[in-house]
Design an enzyme around this catalytic site. Structure first.
Site, PDB file in Angstrom:
ATOM      1  N   GLU A 181      -6.854   4.718   7.788  1.00  0.00           N
ATOM      2  CA  GLU A 181      -6.685   6.145   7.469  1.00  0.00           C
ATOM      3  C   GLU A 181      -7.961   6.694   6.836  1.00  0.00           C
ATOM      4  OE1 GLU A 181      -3.005   5.666   5.326  1.00  0.00           O
ATOM      5  OE2 GLU A 181      -2.058   5.108   7.218  1.00  0.00           O
TER       6      GLU A 181
ATOM      7  N   SER B 143       3.675  -1.749  10.331  1.00  0.00           N
ATOM      8  CA  SER B 143       5.125  -1.788  10.543  1.00  0.00           C
ATOM      9  C   SER B 143       5.777  -3.126  10.171  1.00  0.00           C
ATOM     10  CB  SER B 143       5.477  -1.395  11.985  1.00  0.00           C
ATOM     11  OG  SER B 143       5.071  -0.057  12.238  1.00  0.00           O
TER      12      SER B 143
ATOM     13  N   GLY C  73       2.678   2.689  10.704  1.00  0.00           N
ATOM     14  CA  GLY C  73       3.611   3.804  10.538  1.00  0.00           C
ATOM     15  C   GLY C  73       4.335   4.201  11.807  1.00  0.00           C
TER      16      GLY C  73
ATOM     17  N   GLY D 147       5.108   1.625   4.574  1.00  0.00           N
ATOM     18  CA  GLY D 147       6.433   2.230   4.395  1.00  0.00           C
ATOM     19  C   GLY D 147       7.477   1.321   3.758  1.00  0.00           C
TER      20      GLY D 147
ATOM     21  N   ASN E  61       0.868  -1.181   0.000  1.00  0.00           N
ATOM     22  CA  ASN E  61       0.000   0.000   0.000  1.00  0.00           C
ATOM     23  C   ASN E  61       0.904   1.229   0.000  1.00  0.00           C
ATOM     24  OD1 ASN E  61      -1.823   2.028   0.394  1.00  0.00           O
ATOM     25  ND2 ASN E  61      -2.463   1.376   2.444  1.00  0.00           N
ATOM     26  N   TRP E  62       1.006   1.841  -1.163  1.00  0.00           N
ATOM     27  CA  TRP E  62       1.920   2.997  -1.274  1.00  0.00           C
ATOM     28  C   TRP E  62       1.338   4.264  -0.675  1.00  0.00           C
ATOM     29  CZ3 TRP E  62       3.751   2.446  -7.098  1.00  0.00           C
ATOM     30  CH2 TRP E  62       4.578   1.319  -7.193  1.00  0.00           C
ATOM     31  N   LYS E  63       0.040   4.233  -0.343  1.00  0.00           N
ATOM     32  CA  LYS E  63      -0.617   5.434   0.189  1.00  0.00           C
ATOM     33  C   LYS E  63      -0.373   6.595  -0.784  1.00  0.00           C
ATOM     34  CE  LYS E  63      -0.253   3.326   4.679  1.00  0.00           C
ATOM     35  NZ  LYS E  63      -0.145   3.433   6.132  1.00  0.00           N
TER      36      LYS E  63
ATOM     37  N   HIS F  12      -9.501   1.144   4.838  1.00  0.00           N
ATOM     38  CA  HIS F  12      -8.229   1.345   5.539  1.00  0.00           C
ATOM     39  C   HIS F  12      -8.452   2.287   6.721  1.00  0.00           C
ATOM     40  CE1 HIS F  12      -4.139   2.612   6.414  1.00  0.00           C
ATOM     41  NE2 HIS F  12      -3.750   1.496   5.813  1.00  0.00           N
TER      42      HIS F  12
ATOM     43  N   GLU G 155      -5.083  -4.641  10.652  1.00  0.00           N
ATOM     44  CA  GLU G 155      -4.062  -3.616  10.847  1.00  0.00           C
ATOM     45  C   GLU G 155      -4.347  -2.869  12.143  1.00  0.00           C
ATOM     46  OE1 GLU G 155      -2.062  -2.404   6.921  1.00  0.00           O
ATOM     47  OE2 GLU G 155      -3.897  -1.257   7.055  1.00  0.00           O
TER      48      GLU G 155
HETATM   49  P1  13P Z   1       3.189   0.726   7.632  1.00  0.00           P
HETATM   50  O1  13P Z   1       3.707  -0.559   7.045  1.00  0.00           O
HETATM   51  O2  13P Z   1       3.897   1.939   7.099  1.00  0.00           O
HETATM   52  O3  13P Z   1       3.093   0.676   9.123  1.00  0.00           O
HETATM   53  O4  13P Z   1       1.667   0.889   7.089  1.00  0.00           O
HETATM   54  C1  13P Z   1       0.803  -0.182   7.239  1.00  0.00           C
HETATM   55  C2  13P Z   1      -0.414   0.108   6.465  1.00  0.00           C
HETATM   56  O5  13P Z   1      -1.213   0.950   6.811  1.00  0.00           O
HETATM   57  C3  13P Z   1      -0.626  -0.642   5.214  1.00  0.00           C
HETATM   58  O6  13P Z   1      -1.916  -0.474   4.737  1.00  0.00           O
END
Ligand code: 13P
Length: 255
Positions: free
Chosen positions: A97, A213, A173, A235, A9-11, A95, A167
């Site tokens: 977020e 993470s 993150g 990330g 997931n590159w966001k 997600h 998650e």
């Molecule tokens: P990180 O791997 O940066 O913690 O993000 C996880 C995430 O939200 C994947 O969708």
């Protein structure tokens, strides 16, 4: 035996050109991996270019969000039909977020999940508790609600074919990954919830993946857990070598 499912997931990272450059590096790194389903989820703008850049490989392309509406006056939205026509095969839904920053609800997640399935896309439905909810001992209640309402009304066959991503919000993150014990407990609980809601076949077919993470250094011990069927990586997926190392750590032969 469930095939591991590992998604990047590159966001809100990478331009179209950066996505193409990534694919050129990444696809050869995983060319010999035939026992893991691998997916890249770039921002909307890079989807067509990434579909083209991964053509002929086993790397699939997912969107990070989608509308539940088929078309109409919904400024800024993208429909399941548009994704399918662009060659996208999966979509991340709900997600944390999106839930926290854009007010997505379990009912909205359910509507999007149904729309995605109807359009032939595989949903990656995200669930997870916040730190406050965990500390208040409400983790299972929150997950039961998110899974229960998010997947409400689906058939067992539809549930068997989709992906649930656990998650924990406190692990996203933050560098604070769930311990194998924590992940194991929650993944087993989600599997039990799926069994009681949809039956054995649905629960044993559905891939339940972990996100929060995940790094090359911690992937192997998480992926070795019986009820962890892969990873959703933020990330550490932005670098092709790092994401390829996580894919490799998820292979059934390694775990
Ligand atoms: P990180 O791997 O940066 O913690 O993000 C996880 C995430 O939200 C994947 O969708």
């Amino acid at each position: 035996m469930r095939t591991p499912f590992v998604a990047a997931n590159w966001k809100m990272h990478k331009t179209v050109q950066e996505a193409i450059d990534y694919a050129r590096n990444f696809v050869p790194l995983v060319a010999s991996v035939s026992d893991v389903d691998i997916v890249l989820a770039p921002p909307f703008l890079a989807l067509p270019a990434l579909v083209e850049a991964t053509e002929g490989s086993r790397v699939g392309v997912a969107a990070q969000n989608v509308s539940a509406e088929p078309n109409g006056a919904f400024t800024g939205e993208v429909s399941v039909g548009m994704l399918g026509a662009a060659g996208v095969t999966q979509v991340i839904i709900g997600h944390s977020e999106r839930r926290q920053l854009y007010g997505e609800t379990d009912a909205g997640v359910n509507a999007k999940t149904r729309a995605a399935i109807d359009a032939g896309l595989t949903p990656i439905v995200c669930v997870g508790e916040t730190l406050d909810e965990r500390e208040a001992d409400r983790t299972f209640d929150v997950l039961d609600r998110q899974v229960g309402e998010g997947l409400a009304g689906l058939t067992p066959e539809q549930v068997a074919a989709l992906v649930v991503a656990y998650e924990p919000v406190w692990a996203i993150g933050t560098g604070r990954v769930a311990t194998p014990d924590q992940a194991d407990t929650v993944h087993r609980h989600i599997r039990e919830q799926l069994t009681s809601q949809f039956g054995d076949a649905a629960a044993s077919g559905c891939r339940v993946i972990y996100g929060g993470s995940v790094k090359p250094a911690n992937a192997m011990e998480l992926m070795a857990l019986a009820d962890v069927d892969g990873a959703l990586v933020g990330g550490a997926s932005l670098d092709p070598a790092s994401f390829a190392a996580i894919v490799t750590a998820s292979r059934p032969s390694t775990t």
